[in-house]
Write a protein that holds these residues in place. Structure first.
Motif, PDB file in Angstrom:
ATOM      1  N   LEU A   1      -6.640  -4.602   5.440  1.00 19.56           N
ATOM      2  CA  LEU A   1      -6.269  -5.025   4.207  1.00 19.56           C
ATOM      3  C   LEU A   1      -7.396  -4.276   3.146  1.00 19.56           C
ATOM      4  CD1 LEU A   1      -5.651  -8.347   6.560  1.00 19.56           C
ATOM      5  CD2 LEU A   1      -3.579  -6.701   5.399  1.00 19.56           C
ATOM      6  N   PHE A   2      -6.171  -4.259   1.837  1.00 20.29           N
ATOM      7  CA  PHE A   2      -7.086  -3.719   1.194  1.00 20.29           C
ATOM      8  C   PHE A   2      -7.881  -2.718   0.961  1.00 20.29           C
ATOM      9  CE2 PHE A   2      -5.720  -8.302   1.261  1.00 20.29           C
ATOM     10  CZ  PHE A   2      -5.140  -8.015  -0.334  1.00 20.29           C
TER      11      PHE A   2
ATOM     12  N   ASN B   1       0.985  -1.037  -0.115  1.00 17.71           N
ATOM     13  CA  ASN B   1      -0.054  -0.636   0.069  1.00 17.71           C
ATOM     14  C   ASN B   1       0.941   0.838  -0.249  1.00 17.71           C
ATOM     15  OD1 ASN B   1      -1.851  -2.010   0.495  1.00 17.71           O
ATOM     16  ND2 ASN B   1      -2.742  -1.005   2.402  1.00 17.71           N
ATOM     17  N   ASN B   2       0.497   2.679  -0.554  1.00 14.98           N
ATOM     18  CA  ASN B   2       0.674   3.632  -0.431  1.00 14.98           C
ATOM     19  C   ASN B   2       0.674   4.149   1.255  1.00 14.98           C
ATOM     20  OD1 ASN B   2      -1.092   4.692   0.606  1.00 14.98           O
ATOM     21  ND2 ASN B   2      -1.650   6.065  -1.552  1.00 14.98           N
ATOM     22  N   GLU B   3       1.281   4.929   1.521  1.00 15.34           N
ATOM     23  CA  GLU B   3       2.049   5.570   2.918  1.00 15.34           C
ATOM     24  C   GLU B   3       0.592   6.137   3.525  1.00 15.34           C
ATOM     25  OE1 GLU B   3       2.090   9.256  -0.819  1.00 15.34           O
ATOM     26  OE2 GLU B   3       2.605   6.959  -0.243  1.00 15.34           O
ATOM     27  N   ASP B   4      -0.430   6.386   3.081  1.00 16.28           N
ATOM     28  CA  ASP B   4      -1.706   6.757   4.160  1.00 16.28           C
ATOM     29  C   ASP B   4      -2.904   4.913   4.032  1.00 16.28           C
ATOM     30  OD1 ASP B   4      -1.661   9.467   3.863  1.00 16.28           O
ATOM     31  OD2 ASP B   4      -1.720   8.873   1.851  1.00 16.28           O
ATOM     32  N   ASN B   5      -1.721   3.603   3.730  1.00 14.57           N
ATOM     33  CA  ASN B   5      -2.150   2.103   3.988  1.00 14.57           C
ATOM     34  C   ASN B   5      -3.458   1.995   2.306  1.00 14.57           C
ATOM     35  OD1 ASN B   5      -2.030  -0.269   5.420  1.00 14.57           O
ATOM     36  ND2 ASN B   5      -3.830   0.590   5.983  1.00 14.57           N
TER      37      ASN B   5
ATOM     38  N   LEU C   1     -11.995 -10.365   2.068  1.00 13.27           N
ATOM     39  CA  LEU C   1     -11.028  -9.723   2.204  1.00 13.27           C
ATOM     40  C   LEU C   1      -9.782  -8.773   0.849  1.00 13.27           C
ATOM     41  CD1 LEU C   1      -8.379 -12.318   3.913  1.00 13.27           C
ATOM     42  CD2 LEU C   1      -8.642 -10.095   5.140  1.00 13.27           C
ATOM     43  N   THR C   2     -10.298  -9.468   0.019  1.00 17.91           N
ATOM     44  CA  THR C   2      -9.356  -8.730  -0.918  1.00 17.91           C
ATOM     45  C   THR C   2     -10.013  -7.799  -2.025  1.00 17.91           C
ATOM     46  OG1 THR C   2      -9.152 -10.047  -2.984  1.00 17.91           O
ATOM     47  CG2 THR C   2      -7.949 -10.230  -1.049  1.00 17.91           C
ATOM     48  N   GLY C   3     -10.910  -7.755  -1.341  1.00 17.61           N
ATOM     49  CA  GLY C   3     -12.361  -7.299  -2.729  1.00 17.61           C
ATOM     50  C   GLY C   3     -12.253  -5.828  -2.942  1.00 17.61           C
ATOM     51  N   GLY C   4     -11.770  -5.397  -1.523  1.00 16.03           N
ATOM     52  CA  GLY C   4     -11.254  -4.059  -1.327  1.00 16.03           C
ATOM     53  C   GLY C   4     -12.815  -2.647  -0.348  1.00 16.03           C
TER      54      GLY C   4
END
Length: 318
Positions: A143-144, A70-74, A132-135
């Motif tokens: 997560l995600f 992920n980026n700096e903001d998770n 978990l991964t759908g967003g």
């Protein structure tokens, strides 16, 4: 984020190859981009097809630099490309598992792992992967996480497509990823709207083995806020085709475990001993990049073939 353009400048046909949408997956993607720049067969195909090729390097430079997905903001950038002015439905499936998917200590306690195991026993691993991964957009420490607003990478990528792709006749996009599927196998996952026309165009370029999470033929669960929206939204009049080129690394349970550990480190890591931090980062690196000549050879061979397919397919696009 860096962008390099080679081939016929301002050709009516543009191929984009991007790396590092998921931070540390840029180790693979960057290597592919460098090798493509040095490949005489690619240079010859560019000259023959009269296509322009744009490399977008390190879409998520923070994650690339700090061994994070992920980026700096998770924010998971591949869940961030959506209309935040509209209400976002809650991901109830993720809310149900957040408490044990992201543990409060590492290694997780037996109660946490028992809860996770019980969920898989009741619903199966595919349901866990989808949840978990759908967003999700409710848990910034989870997560995600797709964010609450467009990330700066989102804005820059959209600007790139507006400036450099919107006036083309045809656009093809290969976004390089790692972490799903058998080690070394490159799955060509359709990346675009749930629309038969761009899917058919994508398969005409890359072959009938292009998978789609809409049809449940992919190792990927269906995701929301995919980066493909940057091209679709900003280039509505352009004939579009696109794939996420996903290279397998380790079994899914191992990759998810590495992501859980890294999320704990992000949330609680200020207290983590240096050795624990280094171990988690090494495990995460190894879950998304296999450091062997055999894996690298398999990966580049398939990436090279996909790029050559894209160049010739674009040249044949009416």
């Amino acid at each position: 984020m860096d962008i390099a353009r080679v081939g016929v400048r301002d050709s009516p046909r543009l191929l984009v190859v991007s790396s590092g949408t998921h931070g540390l997956e840029g180790y693979c993607g960057s290597g592919i981009q460098v090798a493509l720049l040095e490949d005489p067969a690619v240079a010859a195909a560019l000259a023959r097809t009269q296509v322009e090729l744009a490399f977008v390097h390190a879409v998520n430079p923070y994650g690339f630099a700090h061994v994070r997905r992920n980026n700096e903001d998770n924010v998971d950038l591949n869940r961030n490309f959506r209309d935040f002015s509209q209400p976002i439905p809650a991901n109830h499936a993720y809310a149900e598992i957040h408490g044990f998917a992201v543990p409060t200590r590492w290694p997780p306690g037996a109660d946490t792992e028992d809860a996770l195991g019980s969920y898989v026993a009741r619903h199966g691993q595919d349901r866990l992967q989808a949840a978990l991964t759908g967003g999700q957009y409710e848990f910034p420490d989870g997560l995600f996480f797709g964010g609450h607003a467009p990330a700066w990478s989102n804005r820059i990528l959209r600007e790139f497509f507006r400036r450099h792709a919107a006036v083309r006749q045809a656009l093809c996009w290969i976004d390089i990823h790692t972490g799903l599927g058998p080690a070394g196998h490159g799955e060509k996952i359709y990346s675009g709207p749930d629309d038969p026309a761009p899917l058919a165009r994508t398969r005409s370029i890359f072959g009938t083995d292009v998978t789609s999470f809409y049809a449940r033929t992919s190792t990927s669960a269906e995701v929301t806020g995919s980066v493909s929206a940057a091209a679709i939204d900003e280039c509505p009049a352009v004939a579009y085709a696109g794939i996420g080129l996903e290279f397998g690394t380790v079994p899914l349970v191992q990759a998810l475990g590495a992501l859980r550990a890294d999320q704990w480190l992000e949330n609680q890591g200020a207290r983590a001993p240096a050795g624990v931090r280094e171990g988690i980062k090494r495990a995460l690196h190894d879950a998304f990049y296999v450091d062997t000549d055999e894996w690298r050879g398999m990966v580049y061979g398939q990436a090279r073939a996909a790029v050559l397919q894209a160049l010739h397919g674009l040249a044949a696009t009416p």
